[in-house]
Design a protein around this motif. Structure first.
Motif, PDB file in Angstrom:
ATOM      1  N   HIS A 130      51.727  61.062  44.625  1.00 43.81           N
ATOM      2  CA  HIS A 130      53.133  61.178  45.004  1.00 43.81           C
ATOM      3  C   HIS A 130      53.413  62.420  45.842  1.00 43.81           C
ATOM      4  CE1 HIS A 130      52.645  63.657  41.419  1.00 43.81           C
ATOM      5  NE2 HIS A 130      53.733  64.345  41.808  1.00 43.81           N
TER       6      HIS A 130
ATOM      7  N   MET B  74      56.689  54.483  41.710  1.00 43.91           N
ATOM      8  CA  MET B  74      58.062  53.988  41.586  1.00 43.91           C
ATOM      9  C   MET B  74      58.606  54.187  40.170  1.00 43.91           C
ATOM     10  SD  MET B  74      57.631  50.477  43.820  1.00 43.91           S
ATOM     11  CE  MET B  74      59.306  49.963  43.490  1.00 43.91           C
TER      12      MET B  74
ATOM     13  N   GLN C  89      57.138  56.314  37.482  1.00 44.24           N
ATOM     14  CA  GLN C  89      57.034  57.662  36.911  1.00 44.24           C
ATOM     15  C   GLN C  89      57.631  58.737  37.806  1.00 44.24           C
ATOM     16  OE1 GLN C  89      53.031  58.539  35.751  1.00 44.24           O
ATOM     17  NE2 GLN C  89      52.866  56.810  34.320  1.00 44.24           N
ATOM     18  N   HIS C  90      57.566  58.547  39.121  1.00 39.77           N
ATOM     19  CA  HIS C  90      58.016  59.609  40.028  1.00 39.77           C
ATOM     20  C   HIS C  90      59.245  59.199  40.826  1.00 39.77           C
ATOM     21  CE1 HIS C  90      54.374  61.873  39.099  1.00 39.77           C
ATOM     22  NE2 HIS C  90      53.659  60.766  39.351  1.00 39.77           N
ATOM     23  N   ASP C  91      59.882  58.085  40.514  1.00 46.46           N
ATOM     24  CA  ASP C  91      61.114  57.632  41.144  1.00 46.46           C
ATOM     25  C   ASP C  91      61.024  57.603  42.667  1.00 46.46           C
ATOM     26  OD1 ASP C  91      62.326  57.395  38.630  1.00 46.46           O
ATOM     27  OD2 ASP C  91      62.909  59.519  38.637  1.00 46.46           O
TER      28      ASP C  91
END
Length: 709
Positions: free
Chosen positions: A99, A226, A228-230
């Protein structure tokens, strides 16, 4: 730097580091799968993986024989495990740090990802899959198939190669050390192709694993980014697709390189040149090929709509290359032109064309090399008996033949020629034949894995099996299974295996034809051996008193009648004493027999002072003496009398053998040579002695009279 040597402590460190290299490398591979690695370490290991694959490819290209790169299967396994370990380590970094951007897993993965994708993720994914399919379906599968067929042919050809090595060793063409090296090379070749067949499965599995790892990285990255890290879908697909394809590509390119190296190693044909020299020397060896190809490309360049400049440029380049090659060939010596016509390789290299195949045949003249010498002793076996002469499969026939020659030399008195062994597909699978100077003197069949139960005349009971006769002595026999061996022995049969059958037959024929095996070279070797202990004796007799040919004829006469020639000192001394009065080999043989009388009697009647013999009736003796005086050589014997002598001698010999005695006919000295020569063909087992050959310490017992009414 000539003569520079490392200090002893540094040499020990270097030797230990070589020994520890493999264990340390395996431990590092396992550690990479378990422990997290920073991005810099991934860059370092990925770069090392690429360098290692290039080293392997170049080593394969410059390898002359496959066995020169014998460690390749192990290298293939280690490099495959290295790529899989890096995939595991990079997957951990991609999913945990992906990410943060394209550089999360290191600069190498990011650079490969940008290079392949080029802004279009779909095209990048398709190109990666195509590379993987090429590696898996084309290169690796083809190399694996070649290795499989090579291993099969190497194993099938191993017995024949082992027989050829043993035959060369028995013939004295190579030494024991060379034979060991050639046997090791034959077995290593089969093991190498077998190992390559198995090692190629590693690369195929690696290709499948590469696709799965890439898919897992893309799907897993989308979920992690998508959820866990938005991250948005576009950003997640951008980051994780870049990292996944870069990771897969940086692993698949070294895999493809090493797969090509594997194909190069197993697909090359044995030659004394590396792959590059073979390809260039054979592909661009004929100017005619370059002219025709240049003309085709030039014609395509004239077609409207074609890339005219490219085709015309390539066509003119091929024309120019063909012109330079033809000009160079005109300036070559004739021998080099023939080599170039054959593709630059050694004689017999494929790819030389019809001209290369016919030119040497037209220009080569017949030479003495075309005259193949005849083997003095030969043994030809069917393909089922090859195992008996293959040491690697516990065949003991070669060992038995060596023992036969040694025993023959110790008992008879000279060294028999080596036995040349070869397979013969024209024979029955279990048949063999023994040749003397290229002519068959004996044959038979030996059932490998079974035993021959021979009936010596006192066996009781019958056995199930193939009824036959003993090939050496003609006794009734039966081929039985191994489980019946003990039963056969308890019934009184003599039980021997297939190797013993052949060895016994060979020993019998060597002893029977000993006089034909004693050539001029063997006689000279006997004299040289005697000269080590009695040089003056040999120097004074041969060739001053008797010639070498006369000595050879005397020795052959003795061997024809089964007399051993171990006592060469007595033979030479007798010839020295009587050679001045006669040079007739027959007369000299009779005189030598008298000198060897004690040894001859000991050979026929071992361990006894009483000699049980047959003699001639007085009337028959007088008739034969008259015939000898009339004809000189006994040709005056009437046919009817000759038949009677043969019949009565045969009956008397059978009676002797029935009593367990050696059939010996005792006659006056003048008749001994005549009757021995006359009866030898009809009764080869009958020995004829003269009264003068019997030592005074022996007593004579007459068992039967030949010619009595």
């Amino acid at each position: 730097m000539n003569g520079f040597k490392l200090p002893p402590w540094l040499q020990k460190i270097g030797a230990r580091s070589n020994a520890l290299a493999a264990p340390i490398l395996i431990i590092l591979l396992l550690a990479m799968m378990i422990l997290p690695l920073p991005a810099f370490a991934l860059d370092l290991f990925f770069s090392f993986n690429i360098a290692m694959s290039v080293i392997v490819l170049l080593t394969a290209l410059y390898t002359v024989k496959p066995l020169d790169f014998m460690a390749f299967p192990a290298v293939l396994l280690v490099t495959t495990m290295l790529r899989l370990s890096l995939n595991v380590a990079s997957t951990r970094v991609v999913l945990t740090e992906g990410h943060t951007g394209g550089a999360a897993a290191g600069k190498v993965i990011e650079a490969f990802g940008h290079f392949l994708i080029g802004g279009n993720y779909t095209v990048g994914l398709v190109v990666f899959i195509i590379l993987t399919i090429i590696n898996f379906t084309v290169v690796t599968k083809g190399a694996g198939r070649i290795a499989e067929v090579g291993a099969r042919f190497a194993l099938d050809a191993m017995p024949g190669k082992q027989m050829a090595i043993d035959a060369d060793l028995n013939a004295g063409l190579i030494g024991e050390q060379d034979a060991k090296l050639r046997r090791a090379e034959v077995s290593q070749e089969a093991e190498f192709y077998g190992a390559m067949d198995g090692a190629s499965k590693y690369v195929r599995g690696d290709a499948v694993a590469g696709i799965l790892v890439t898919v897992i990285n893309v799907v897993g990255g989308l979920i992690v980014g998508m959820v866990q890290h938005d991250m948005g879908f576009a950003d997640a697909i951008k980051n994780y697709t870049l990292l996944a394809i870069g990771d897969g590509l940086v692993a698949q390119i070294p895999s493809l390189i090493i797969s090509i190296a594997a194909g190069m190693v197993v697909s090359r044909v044995a030659s004394d040149k590396d792959v590059g020299s073979q390809v260039v020397g054979q592909l661009f060896a004929k100017p005619e090929v370059l002219y025709i190809t240049g003309g085709i490309l030039g014609g395509m360049g004239l077609i409207p709509g074609m890339p005219n400049l490219v085709f015309l440029l390539l066509g003119s380049s091929l024309f120019g290359g063909g012109y330079l090659l033809e000009k160079r060939r005109k300036n070559m010596p004739l021998e080099e032109q023939q080599g170039a016509a054959g593709g630059g390789g050694p004689a017999g290299t494929p790819g030389g064309g019809a001209a290369a195949a016919t030119t040497p045949a037209e220009q080569e003249e017949a030479s003495w090399q075309d005259v193949m010498p005849v083997d003095t002793l030969g043994l030809e076996v069917g393909y089922r008996l090859i195992l008996l002469v293959d040491k690697t499969q516990n065949g003991d026939l070669l060992k038995r033949i060596k023992g036969i020659r040694k025993k023959f030399a110790q008992e008879v008195g000279f060294l028999a020629p080596a036995v040349h062994i070869r397979d013969n597909l024209e024979l029955k699978p279990s048949a063999y034949r023994i040749t003397l100077k290229g002519v068959e003197v004996g044959s038979g069949e030996a059932m490998n894995g079974q035993f021959l139960a021979i009936n010596p005349g006192m066996a009781s009971g019958t056995l199930p099996g193939l009824v036959t006769t003993d090939p050496a002595f003609g006794l009734p026999a039966i081929w039985i299974d191994a489980g019946l061996k003990d039963d056969a022995q308890s019934m009184g049969y003599t039980v021997v295996d297939a190797s013993t059958v052949i060895a016994t037959h060979l020993n019998h024929l060597i002893t029977t034809h000993a006089s034909e095996l004693l050539g001029r070279m063997e006689v000279q070797a006997l004299l040289d051996h005697l000269a080590k202990d009695a040089p003056k004796l040999v120097e004074d007799v041969v060739p001053k008193v008797v010639s070498l040919s006369t000595l050879q004829k005397v020795l052959q006469n003795l061997l024809q009648e089964g007399v051993h020639i171990r006592d060469m000192r007595t033979i030479i001394e007798t010839l020295s004493e009587h050679g001045g009065s006669t040079q007739d080999p027959t007369d000299l043989t009779s005189l030598v027999r008298v000198a060897l009388g004690r040894a001859i009697v000991q050979q026929l009647f071992p361990g006894t002072n009483e000699l049980s013999v047959m003699t001639l009736d007085n009337r028959l003796e007088r008739l034969l003496v008259q015939a000898l005086n009339a004809g000189g050589d006994g040709t005056g014997i009437e046919p009817g009398l000759a038949d009677t002598i043969v019949q009565q001698a045969a009956n008397a010999a059978q009676q002797q053998e029935a009593m367990g005695l050696t059939p010996v006919l005792l006659v006056p000295g003048p008749l001994r040579t005549l009757l021995s020569r006359f009866l030898r063909r009809a009764l080869p087992q009958l020995k004829v002695l003269s009264h003068s050959e019997i030592p005074e310490s022996k007593t004579i017992r007459v068992t039967s009279l030949v010619g009595a009414a």
